[in-house]
Motif scaffolding. Structure first.
Motif, PDB file in Angstrom:
ATOM      1  N   ALA A  77      34.710   8.491  16.996  1.00 14.62           N
ATOM      2  CA  ALA A  77      35.849   7.735  16.479  1.00 14.62           C
ATOM      3  C   ALA A  77      35.832   6.298  16.972  1.00 14.62           C
ATOM      4  CB  ALA A  77      37.155   8.423  16.901  1.00 14.62           C
ATOM      5  N   TYR A  82      37.145   4.404  13.705  1.00 14.63           N
ATOM      6  CA  TYR A  82      38.319   5.149  13.261  1.00 14.63           C
ATOM      7  C   TYR A  82      39.565   4.726  14.046  1.00 14.63           C
ATOM      8  CZ  TYR A  82      34.848   8.312  11.129  1.00 14.63           C
ATOM      9  OH  TYR A  82      33.823   8.837  10.400  1.00 14.63           O
ATOM     10  N   ALA A  86      42.923   2.600  12.589  1.00 15.26           N
ATOM     11  CA  ALA A  86      44.285   3.106  12.810  1.00 15.26           C
ATOM     12  C   ALA A  86      45.139   2.117  13.595  1.00 15.26           C
ATOM     13  CB  ALA A  86      44.231   4.439  13.553  1.00 15.26           C
ATOM     14  N   ARG A 262      48.613   8.608  14.779  1.00 13.16           N
ATOM     15  CA  ARG A 262      47.435   7.846  14.344  1.00 13.16           C
ATOM     16  C   ARG A 262      46.243   8.105  15.267  1.00 13.16           C
ATOM     17  NH1 ARG A 262      48.589   2.476  15.004  1.00 13.16           N
ATOM     18  NH2 ARG A 262      50.777   2.747  15.626  1.00 13.16           N
ATOM     19  N   ALA A 266      42.802  10.089  14.117  1.00  9.35           N
ATOM     20  CA  ALA A 266      41.513   9.396  14.238  1.00  9.35           C
ATOM     21  C   ALA A 266      40.530  10.242  15.043  1.00  9.35           C
ATOM     22  CB  ALA A 266      41.712   8.032  14.894  1.00  9.35           C
TER      23      ALA A 266
END
Length: 353
Positions: A77, A82, A86, A262, A266
């Motif tokens: 992530a 990711y 986010a 979030r 993620a």
């Protein structure tokens, strides 16, 4: 590599136990030079990039030990952006103290925990923590011995020497398994071990130990050792519990609900990627932790890929029954002072349905 996960019980205030094996004596930083906090290489200190970084929200995450394949989804992530997508900037820490205490005190927002010790911390010490995701959907630990010891079932533990850390949970569980298999629990014998090589101990001084297959047992195979492995989840359904988990501070969740959602979503994307792209995910972990043994990481990642997602292809979801069953067993065996229900220990609400 030995004892990489021996720190596990410190997070619950115990002396180290259970996760015994292949040590990785690493000192490394999760923040690499010339990378931003998403793990992507940055072309320079442009004003636009600096402004983007300033807009990211900071979240701290504590590992239980040095990076390994239990943590791959976090690094995926980070590397694939990711977290940045986010609106988050993640500081992954490797503390030298109990992760449970760090999370409970609010010094970090999230961290790696384990169901058995989360249960104990909440029931016995009223720590303000909650499990928000299961890293693996099944328990991948068990008992390992050299093949020539002829230990094939818990009944065979009687009169044999166990290498452990003298932890109450550990001792109660093994005595229970011996009795469940028709043996005498009073025949349980153990020795507390320190930093010695578990592989060496199993060959020369002890008969069996509690190991995690994805790291220690694969490591034994790479060393050419002939071992026998008894999966814990196959001995009694109550022991197919979640290990590891991601824990969070309750106050943080109440005050930062959107940010927490979030973050966990993620992380879920990272583990889902790792489940579907084991080799690529292993390379990402090695990017962040090049000191790790490459072949061990590759084989371990391939093995764990099958345990990241549930039957619906989702990561992180926890079954309340799994929490209730283990808590009841721990209460019945005087490991926790009062009953604990799943709703007091875990939530799936941060994950996508």
């Amino acid at each position: 590599m030995q004892n990489i996960l021996r720190h596990t019980l410190r997070r619950a205030g115990y002396a180290p136990a259970i996760l015994i094996g292949l040590a990785v004596l690493l000192q490394l930083s999760c923040n690499r030079q010339n990378t931003d906090n998403s793990g992507k290489h940055t072309p320079g200190d442009s004003g636009q990039e600096a402004q983007k970084q300033e807009q990211l929200e900071d979240i701290t995450f504590a590992l239980d030990w040095t990076p390994n394949t239990n943590h791959t989804g976090l690094y995926v992530a980070q590397k694939l952006g990711y977290f940045a997508d986010a609106g988050l900037r993640i500081d992954i820490k490797m503390p030298q103290t109990s992760v449970t205490q760090l999370v409970a005190s609010g010094r970090v927002s999230f961290g790696i925990g384990f169901q058995e010790f989360g249960t104990s911390s909440i029931a016995n010490e009223s720590m303000p923590i909650v499990s928000v995701a299961a890293v693996l959907r099944h328990n991948t630990s068990g008992f390992t011995s050299m093949k020539d010891r002829n230990i094939k079932r818990p009944l065979d533990f009687g009169g044999k020497l166990y290498a452990g850390w003298g932890n109450p949970f550990e001792t109660k569980l093994i005595r229970y398994l011996i009795q469940l298999d028709g043996g005498d629990p009073e025949q349980f014998e153990s020795v507390t071990i320190g930093e010695a090589s578990l592989a060496g101990l199993l060959q020369d001084r002890v008969d069996y130990a509690w190991t995690f297959y994805a790291w220690q047992n694969i490591g034994f195979d790479l060393q050419g050792l002939e071992t026998h492995y008894i999966p814990l989840k196959d001995l009694d359904p109550v022991f197919d519990y979640y290990t590891p988990i991601i824990i969070a501070n309750r106050s943080y969740l109440e005050q930062n609900r959107n940010s927490a959602q979030r973050f966990i979503q993620a992380v879920a994307k990272g583990y889902e990627y790792a489940a579907q792209n084991a080799e690529e995910a292993a390379e990402i972990l090695l990017d962040f932790a090049p000191e790790l043994d490459r072949e061990l990481v590759m084989r371990s990642q391939e093995y764990l890929a099958q345990y990241y997602l549930d039957e619906d292809g989702k990561w992180g979801r926890q079954n309340p029954e799994t929490w209730n069953n283990l808590a009841q067993w721990m209460y019945d065996n005087q490991l926790i002072k009062k009953p604990l229900s799943a709703e007091d220990a875990m939530t799936n609400e941060l994950l996508l349905p």
